[in-house]
Design a protein around this motif. Structure first.
Motif, PDB file in Angstrom:
ATOM      1  N   VAL A  69       6.641  51.842 -60.219  1.00  0.00           N
ATOM      2  CA  VAL A  69       6.239  52.246 -58.870  1.00  0.00           C
ATOM      3  C   VAL A  69       5.022  51.414 -58.491  1.00  0.00           C
ATOM      4  CG1 VAL A  69       7.139  54.609 -58.916  1.00  0.00           C
ATOM      5  CG2 VAL A  69       4.832  54.158 -59.757  1.00  0.00           C
ATOM      6  N   ARG A  70       4.912  51.114 -57.197  1.00  0.00           N
ATOM      7  CA  ARG A  70       3.735  50.379 -56.736  1.00  0.00           C
ATOM      8  C   ARG A  70       3.514  50.625 -55.256  1.00  0.00           C
ATOM      9  NH1 ARG A  70       6.211  44.453 -57.739  1.00  0.00           N
ATOM     10  NH2 ARG A  70       7.432  44.228 -55.857  1.00  0.00           N
ATOM     11  N   THR A  71       2.287  50.339 -54.846  1.00  0.00           N
ATOM     12  CA  THR A  71       1.924  50.497 -53.444  1.00  0.00           C
ATOM     13  C   THR A  71       1.073  49.314 -53.003  1.00  0.00           C
ATOM     14  OG1 THR A  71       0.978  52.009 -51.790  1.00  0.00           O
ATOM     15  CG2 THR A  71      -0.174  51.851 -53.890  1.00  0.00           C
ATOM     16  N   THR A  72       1.223  48.959 -51.745  1.00  0.00           N
ATOM     17  CA  THR A  72       0.370  47.945 -51.140  1.00  0.00           C
ATOM     18  C   THR A  72      -0.838  48.664 -50.572  1.00  0.00           C
ATOM     19  OG1 THR A  72       2.260  46.542 -50.627  1.00  0.00           O
ATOM     20  CG2 THR A  72       0.248  46.161 -49.361  1.00  0.00           C
ATOM     21  N   LEU A  73      -2.017  48.156 -50.869  1.00  0.00           N
ATOM     22  CA  LEU A  73      -3.245  48.795 -50.409  1.00  0.00           C
ATOM     23  C   LEU A  73      -3.395  48.621 -48.907  1.00  0.00           C
ATOM     24  CD1 LEU A  73      -5.622  47.702 -53.292  1.00  0.00           C
ATOM     25  CD2 LEU A  73      -4.294  49.808 -53.077  1.00  0.00           C
ATOM     26  N   SER A  74      -3.807  49.684 -48.229  1.00  0.00           N
ATOM     27  CA  SER A  74      -3.948  49.631 -46.774  1.00  0.00           C
ATOM     28  C   SER A  74      -5.297  49.060 -46.341  1.00  0.00           C
ATOM     29  CB  SER A  74      -3.743  51.024 -46.176  1.00  0.00           C
ATOM     30  OG  SER A  74      -4.647  51.929 -46.755  1.00  0.00           O
ATOM     31  N   ASN A  75      -6.286  49.117 -47.211  1.00  0.00           N
ATOM     32  CA  ASN A  75      -7.615  48.586 -46.891  1.00  0.00           C
ATOM     33  C   ASN A  75      -7.977  47.501 -47.890  1.00  0.00           C
ATOM     34  OD1 ASN A  75      -8.149  50.452 -44.767  1.00  0.00           O
ATOM     35  ND2 ASN A  75      -8.482  52.016 -46.322  1.00  0.00           N
ATOM     36  N   PRO A  76      -8.674  46.479 -47.446  1.00  0.00           N
ATOM     37  CA  PRO A  76      -9.091  45.439 -48.394  1.00  0.00           C
ATOM     38  C   PRO A  76     -10.057  45.994 -49.444  1.00  0.00           C
ATOM     39  CG  PRO A  76      -9.894  44.980 -46.165  1.00  0.00           C
ATOM     40  CD  PRO A  76      -9.137  46.260 -46.106  1.00  0.00           C
ATOM     41  N   THR A  77      -9.984  45.429 -50.629  1.00  0.00           N
ATOM     42  CA  THR A  77     -10.897  45.837 -51.678  1.00  0.00           C
ATOM     43  C   THR A  77     -12.168  45.012 -51.592  1.00  0.00           C
ATOM     44  OG1 THR A  77      -9.842  44.330 -53.216  1.00  0.00           O
ATOM     45  CG2 THR A  77      -9.088  46.608 -53.251  1.00  0.00           C
ATOM     46  N   ALA A  78     -13.248  45.607 -52.046  1.00  0.00           N
ATOM     47  CA  ALA A  78     -14.544  44.934 -52.023  1.00  0.00           C
ATOM     48  C   ALA A  78     -14.717  44.079 -53.275  1.00  0.00           C
ATOM     49  CB  ALA A  78     -15.657  45.972 -51.942  1.00  0.00           C
ATOM     50  N   PRO A  79     -15.501  43.018 -53.189  1.00  0.00           N
ATOM     51  CA  PRO A  79     -15.690  42.156 -54.365  1.00  0.00           C
ATOM     52  C   PRO A  79     -16.596  42.756 -55.429  1.00  0.00           C
ATOM     53  CG  PRO A  79     -16.941  41.331 -52.499  1.00  0.00           C
ATOM     54  CD  PRO A  79     -16.130  42.490 -51.996  1.00  0.00           C
ATOM     55  N   ALA A  80     -17.189  43.921 -55.173  1.00  0.00           N
ATOM     56  CA  ALA A  80     -18.150  44.507 -56.114  1.00  0.00           C
ATOM     57  C   ALA A  80     -17.503  45.159 -57.335  1.00  0.00           C
ATOM     58  CB  ALA A  80     -19.021  45.539 -55.390  1.00  0.00           C
ATOM     59  N   GLY A  81     -16.216  45.441 -57.277  1.00  0.00           N
ATOM     60  CA  GLY A  81     -15.559  46.127 -58.378  1.00  0.00           C
ATOM     61  C   GLY A  81     -15.357  45.247 -59.591  1.00  0.00           C
ATOM     62  N   ARG A  82     -15.472  45.864 -60.766  1.00  0.00           N
ATOM     63  CA  ARG A  82     -15.293  45.136 -62.027  1.00  0.00           C
ATOM     64  C   ARG A  82     -14.216  45.753 -62.904  1.00  0.00           C
ATOM     65  NH1 ARG A  82     -16.903  41.685 -59.542  1.00  0.00           N
ATOM     66  NH2 ARG A  82     -19.026  40.997 -59.339  1.00  0.00           N
ATOM     67  N   ALA A  83     -13.734  46.945 -62.520  1.00  0.00           N
ATOM     68  CA  ALA A  83     -12.729  47.643 -63.326  1.00  0.00           C
ATOM     69  C   ALA A  83     -11.934  48.589 -62.439  1.00  0.00           C
ATOM     70  CB  ALA A  83     -13.408  48.422 -64.457  1.00  0.00           C
ATOM     71  N   ILE A  84     -10.780  49.026 -62.939  1.00  0.00           N
ATOM     72  CA  ILE A  84      -9.966  50.047 -62.290  1.00  0.00           C
ATOM     73  C   ILE A  84     -10.116  51.318 -63.104  1.00  0.00           C
ATOM     74  CG2 ILE A  84      -7.616  50.771 -61.710  1.00  0.00           C
ATOM     75  CD1 ILE A  84      -8.520  48.457 -59.983  1.00  0.00           C
ATOM     76  N   SER A  85     -10.295  52.435 -62.425  1.00  0.00           N
ATOM     77  CA  SER A  85     -10.429  53.729 -63.079  1.00  0.00           C
ATOM     78  C   SER A  85      -9.329  54.660 -62.564  1.00  0.00           C
ATOM     79  CB  SER A  85     -11.812  54.318 -62.771  1.00  0.00           C
ATOM     80  OG  SER A  85     -11.898  55.649 -63.235  1.00  0.00           O
ATOM     81  N   VAL A  86      -8.669  55.345 -63.478  1.00  0.00           N
ATOM     82  CA  VAL A  86      -7.653  56.319 -63.097  1.00  0.00           C
ATOM     83  C   VAL A  86      -7.499  57.333 -64.232  1.00  0.00           C
ATOM     84  CG1 VAL A  86      -5.723  54.926 -63.978  1.00  0.00           C
ATOM     85  CG2 VAL A  86      -5.285  56.639 -62.210  1.00  0.00           C
ATOM     86  N   ARG A  87      -7.282  58.588 -63.844  1.00  0.00           N
ATOM     87  CA  ARG A  87      -6.982  59.622 -64.836  1.00  0.00           C
ATOM     88  C   ARG A  87      -5.478  59.721 -64.971  1.00  0.00           C
ATOM     89  NH1 ARG A  87      -8.277  65.165 -65.398  1.00  0.00           N
ATOM     90  NH2 ARG A  87      -7.259  65.450 -63.401  1.00  0.00           N
ATOM     91  N   VAL A  88      -5.001  59.782 -66.221  1.00  0.00           N
ATOM     92  CA  VAL A  88      -3.560  59.876 -66.483  1.00  0.00           C
ATOM     93  C   VAL A  88      -3.287  60.971 -67.510  1.00  0.00           C
ATOM     94  CG1 VAL A  88      -3.128  57.442 -65.960  1.00  0.00           C
ATOM     95  CG2 VAL A  88      -3.608  58.117 -68.314  1.00  0.00           C
TER      96      VAL A  88
END
Length: 177
Positions: A69-88
């Motif tokens: 499954v995947r989604t296209t992001l509706s808003n641009p991401t900022a360059p400040a991020g260094r990691a992805i965080s998600v609870r699974v």
């Protein structure tokens, strides 16, 4: 391949990339299984009271072997991020969190594999520099490293690697930290 504990990462910057709060949020996601190449795997994505559940069956029939499954992001991401965080919360199987930086359907993806523990919620913090480029299940040796979070256009999950049978992965908000 196990995800870092959230306490090991500076999370002073946080941008929610996508959240699922009801069934209307699911409309922005696409289910892409091995049927695109003749396989028989099946999966669905359903909204929960907070988050979503990606579940189904991975089949080896007709040369299959993956569900995603995947989604296209509706808003641009900022360059400040260094990691992805998600609870699974999973079923003990290995999944991939996938990022696409190119809008084309047949473009390489960047993958980060993680193992779930049956029935246990786990906070994953996946440094962008640890994602590996992949195209149709094969590594892309000459691909540029994923270091610029502003390039992220799509996010999603995939199960493959001959893990046939039923699977279930729950997740909540996906964040850039």
């Amino acid at each position: 391949m196990n995800g870092n504990d959230a306490s090991n990462t500076n999370t002073s910057y946080v941008q929610t990339l996508c959240s699922i709060r009801d069934s209307s949020d699911i409309e922005h996601w696409a289910v892409i299984n091995d049927g695109v190449m003749g396989g028989r795997s099946q999966s669905t994505l359903k909204a929960l009271p907070a988050g979503a559940i990606f579940s189904g069956t991975v089949s080896a029939e007709n040369g299959g072997g993956f569900a995603s499954v995947r989604t296209t992001l509706s808003n641009p991401t900022a360059p400040a991020g260094r990691a992805i965080s998600v609870r699974v919360r999973g079923d003990g199987k290995i999944y991939q969190f996938r990022i696409r930086t190119d809008p084309r359907r047949d473009a390489p993806a960047y993958k980060y594999a993680f193992t779930t523990e049956p029935g246990v919620w786990k906070e994953l913090v996946m440094p962008l520099g640890e994602f590996q480029a992949s195209f149709r299940g094969r590594s892309v040796a000459d691909a540029a490293a994923l270091v610029e979070s502003a390039a992220i256009q799509q996010v999603g999950f995939l199960i493959a690697e001959k893990q046939f049978g039923a699977f279930k992965l729950e997740f909540d908000d996906i964040k850039l930290v």
